[in-house]
Design a protein around this motif. Sequence first.
Motif, short mmCIF file in Angstrom:
data_model
loop_
_atom_site.label_atom_id
_atom_site.label_comp_id
_atom_site.label_asym_id
_atom_site.label_seq_id
_atom_site.Cartn_x
_atom_site.Cartn_y
_atom_site.Cartn_z
N PRO A 237 0.83 -1.22 0.00
CA PRO A 237 0.00 0.00 0.00
C PRO A 237 0.86 1.26 0.00
O PRO A 237 1.93 1.28 0.60
CB PRO A 237 -0.80 -0.10 1.30
N LEU A 238 0.35 2.29 -0.70
CA LEU A 238 1.03 3.59 -0.64
C LEU A 238 1.08 4.04 0.80
O LEU A 238 0.10 3.90 1.54
CB LEU A 238 0.24 4.62 -1.44
N ARG A 239 2.19 4.63 1.24
CA ARG A 239 2.39 5.02 2.65
C ARG A 239 2.15 3.82 3.56
O ARG A 239 1.50 3.91 4.59
CB ARG A 239 1.41 6.09 3.09
N GLY A 240 2.64 2.65 3.12
CA GLY A 240 2.43 1.47 3.94
C GLY A 240 3.56 0.48 3.74
O GLY A 240 4.62 0.83 3.20
N ALA A 241 3.33 -0.73 4.19
CA ALA A 241 4.38 -1.74 4.12
C ALA A 241 3.79 -3.13 4.01
O ALA A 241 2.61 -3.34 4.30
CB ALA A 241 5.26 -1.66 5.37
N ALA B 30 4.61 7.74 -0.29
CA ALA B 30 3.60 8.44 -1.07
C ALA B 30 4.15 8.80 -2.45
O ALA B 30 3.44 8.77 -3.45
CB ALA B 30 3.16 9.71 -0.35
N GLN C 33 4.72 -2.09 10.79
CA GLN C 33 3.40 -1.72 11.31
C GLN C 33 3.28 -0.22 11.59
O GLN C 33 2.26 0.24 12.09
CB GLN C 33 3.09 -2.52 12.58
N GLY C 34 4.34 0.52 11.32
CA GLY C 34 4.32 1.95 11.66
C GLY C 34 3.65 2.82 10.61
O GLY C 34 3.27 2.35 9.54
N ILE C 35 3.49 4.09 10.95
CA ILE C 35 2.94 5.06 9.99
C ILE C 35 4.08 5.58 9.13
O ILE C 35 5.11 6.02 9.66
CB ILE C 35 2.23 6.21 10.72
N VAL C 36 3.91 5.51 7.80
CA VAL C 36 4.95 5.96 6.88
C VAL C 36 4.65 7.39 6.47
O VAL C 36 3.53 7.72 6.07
CB VAL C 36 4.97 5.06 5.63
N HIS C 37 5.64 8.27 6.65
CA HIS C 37 5.45 9.66 6.22
C HIS C 37 6.77 10.13 5.61
O HIS C 37 7.83 9.87 6.17
CB HIS C 37 5.02 10.54 7.39
N GLY C 38 6.69 10.80 4.47
CA GLY C 38 7.92 11.16 3.76
C GLY C 38 8.73 9.88 3.56
O GLY C 38 8.19 8.84 3.20
N ALA D 8 7.39 5.73 11.50
CA ALA D 8 7.31 5.91 12.94
C ALA D 8 7.08 4.54 13.56
O ALA D 8 6.09 3.89 13.27
CB ALA D 8 6.15 6.84 13.30
N GLN E 297 11.56 7.55 15.08
CA GLN E 297 11.44 7.86 13.66
C GLN E 297 12.64 7.26 12.93
O GLN E 297 13.78 7.64 13.17
CB GLN E 297 11.40 9.38 13.46
#
Lengths: 117, 817
Positions: free
Chosen positions: A17-21, A38, A58-63, A67, A74
């Motif tokens: 998934p985009l912004r995912g893993a 993204a 399982q973290g939130i992906v940003h840039g 996290a 981070q």
Amino acid sequence: MSTAEHWQGVCSVDDVPLRGARVLARPAGGDIAIFRTAAGGVFALLDRCPHKGGPLSQGIVHGETVACPLHNWQIGLGDGRAQAPDTGCAARFAVRVVDGQVCLRAADLGGDGAAAA
Amino acid sequence: MSKPRLVVVGNGMAGIRTLEELLRLAPGKYEVTVFGAEPRPNYNRILLSPVLAGEQDFDAIVLNGYDWYREHGVTLRAGVRVTRIDRARRRVIGADGSEAPYDRLLLATGSDPFLPDIPGIRLPGVLAYRDIADTEAMIEAARAHRRAVVIGGGLLGLEAANGLAARGMQVTVVHLADWLMERQLDAAAGALLRQSLEARGIAFLTGAATEALVPGESGRVAAVRVRGMDPIPADLVVVAVGIRPSVALARDAGLPAERGIRVDDTLQTFDPRIYAVGECVSHRGVVYGLVAPLFEMARVCANHLAGHGIARYTGSVTSTRLKVTGIDLFSAGDFMGGAGKEEITLADPVGGVYKKLVIRDDRLVGACLYGDTADGAWYFRLLREARPVGEIRDALMFGETNLGDTGHQGQSRAAAMADDAEVCGCNGVCKGTIVAAIKAQGLFTLEDVRRHTKASASCGSCTGLVEQILMATAGGDYSAAPAQKAMCGCTERSHEEVRRAIRAQRLLSIPEAMAFLEWQRPDGCATCRPALNYYLISTWPKEAVDDPQSRYINERAHANIQKDGSFSVIPRMWGGETTPAELRRIADVAEKYAIRTVKVTGGQRIDLLGARKADLPAIWRDLAMPSGHAYAKALRTVKTCVGSEWCRFGTQDSTDMGKRLERALWRMYAPHKVKLAVSGCPRNCAEAGIKDVGVIGVDSGWEIYVAGNGGIKTEVAQILCKVRTAAEVLETAGAFLQLYREEGWYLERTVHYVARVGLEHVKRRVIEEGESRAALWQRLQFALDGEPDPWHEAPAARVDLRQFAPLAAAEVADVDG
Ligand code: SRM
Ligand SMILES: Cc1cc2nc3c(=O)[nH]c(=O)nc-3n(C[C@H](O)[C@H](O)[C@H](O)COP(=O)(O)OP(=O)(O)OC[C@H]3O[C@@H](n4cnc5c(N)ncnc54)[C@H](O)[C@@H]3O)c2cc1C
Ligand code: SF4
Ligand code: FES
């Protein structure tokens, strides 16, 4: 051709998934987390946070950062390094995208039988 | 049946505050009679000093005029001192021979000024400083005479000296200790204070013991004799050397009263029918002499008199300010320092600024500020919360404005204060409450703010700060107001601004919101994305696009991640009730999926710990129970007790009420997790007093409490209202939660939300305005209607099922590089 240069497809880019893993289980253990940002970048890290082993997948992906889900460290996706003030490094794996397929080095996948084929 | 009778002895600050709180909680519960020795209505004793100094008159300091007593059906016997309590026959007897029977008695007799045993202490022209009569006598004396001596250089003595000097008298302060206000200031700050009072023409003798007051020819006081010095001429002597709790009445009635009337944590005396509050009590061996703790006592006492019986008074930390216009000083805690403690000091004698902070074991334990007291409230908060200060130590001395939040230049201090920072210590009013009141009710003047929030309405020392807040909030148009705290590093916008823009601009997705609000990082971060996602879906239900990738893993996988990367599964059990069939399925699942630990949670449910992520969908299917959302910022449990169906004390069917609430509210996402409880009687076995919404059954219906919290810092819920039917409980609880969903900031529990906007605001929207309540309840039902259960309707709930299937190296195809 040496084993180190042998690449193996593990899934299609769209499976991540985009912004995912997604998590790639290795027979010998030590899961690999495959991330997609993204902007479309694909990265792979050992799925273990340098802090207390949290599953980075399982973290939130940003840039180009993830996290960690356990205590919010981070971790840089490109270099595996924890952002200051935290210190530590998650093991990185080389990734390539070929024809929409995410590929890792066969040697990194553990089973060398596959690499020989 | 006639009402129970409550008699209050003492028409002062603590007694009447208790009555005000009681009338709010349980109007009409008692037939109330108040005895007051002073022939006056209730006034603000603290403000006697400005009256003396000629800055205010008596009418301005009246808190409750005679018509207040009439409106509330309270019988006031002003000017009647109670001389005896007859505990056997439960009545009090007044000095005029009148009697009043009681079922509950509240003693609030305050203190008496302490008059030392020295010759001449009873001479004409010698006054204490306690009430309006004393004040008027001083004003009178200042008209006719010139020279005054004030004995005692503490808080009261200095305020008296300042007032008399302002009225043109020549004032000398005789003080026994070596520096002024030795109980509130250290020597350095005391010296600065002395300097500025000397500049106003007041003379001081410190280390000076008064031996006698000497009469003149007329028999009026004429001089003060101080050991080892020439007599000081005086036409007026004000004695302000201390106060003694007024306990004679209680002691004569056989109530234990050593230094003060002994009370427990519920403000009850030895006699369970008799309560006591204010300066006259001794609580855990401590006697208080400032209003803030007395008001806390009043709140707790009223709760018990109202019959709620859930509040506890556990003592207070106090801080001091001197109300002398133009002089800023503040002290709190153990500011003297000494062995085992570290001190940080900053002294600028030329600028008249002195600050001392005392630290022990990494905690701030004392502060003494002179000249610049802007950070007093902040230090006081650190002190009371006993938070470790190691990380902010270097910046501590420079105040809250210097912490973090850099980049906003030119902000006033008020704008930089956190919303939960206390502004008015007397009445416990936080900045957020003031801001909310200003915005919601369009307040413009200091008076308005005082009336609506009580901030700065007591001692007035926070007036400057309240004015700053007023200027920052109401002054100019919104864009000109100083920036509020940014949501995170990706934006300069505050939570409030973001919420407002999403509503006003009809923003429906994260990219849209980020574009409109000019997010500085295209992708946001792990702090702002979950917040934005929540704001979007709660503002525009059924329209905004939920983004699972912007949710924390628990809400993405619909289970709680554990420290080893495994997950825990908590199915929903309506109202904590289950069946043999459910228990059998749970047992089967636990065995089939090799669940290591099966545990009953603190929330009345069963937790299966150690599940593999890959097994989650199958576990949900096999359990065939709804998701418990134990992982989500959403409705969690509704705890219940057995209630009237089984319990011999039950007055209402609390289990059924709990199940109805849970069925109506489950799948409700919120700014933070939401927990409810319903008890069948005031014994409250479901612990409804510490829940976001707590419901307690009573004979005549249901009491609804809100904004309790059992977590990090336990907070007792506050009563919202009482209703008769189960349908009303549903509507009221639902309306309150919808208001919270619409106005709360992400990760703000109800307790913090209510503290920010004020309970008054909540009551207005949920109780008083019937239309608003109905509309809120309807919006919530609209939002929840047809919401999917993520465990059983994965596609509708946008659960990405791919995450549960690990990729396996063995299955993958070979690609040559
Ligand atoms: C499982 C449970 C403990 C247990 O075995 O009993 C539990 C477990 C956790 N609690 Fe809790 N809390 C549990 C009942 C409570 C209760 C009691 C209750 O609900 O009646 C409280 C106090 C009541 C309250 O919330 O006001 C409670 C107050 C907290 C807090 C403090 C919240 C606060 O506002 O101060 C946290 C921290 C947070 O949420 O930020 C927390 C956080 C957590 C977390 C989520 C910590 C974490 O981030 O991992 C734990 C998750 C463990 C897991 O994955 O299962 N837990 N936690 C309980 C689940 C109840 C359920 O059936 O849903
Ligand atoms: C000049 C001055 C300035 C102050 N400034 C501050 C300040 O800045 N900040 C601060 O926090 N505090 C200040 N205080 C202290 C504060 O006013 C008191 O802490 C507070 O008023 C105590 O409230 P109370 O109800 O216990 O007593 P009171 O307000 O004194 O009320 C007691 C009442 O009971 C009456 N009474 C007593 N016995 C009987 C009886 N037997 N029958 C009937 N009536 C009886 C008394 O006449 C009195 O009216 C100040 C006090 C004074 C005098
Ligand atoms: S009390 Fe602490 S350790 Fe126990 S479950 Fe709650 S968060 Fe975890
Ligand atoms: S394990 Fe990753 S932050 Fe602690």
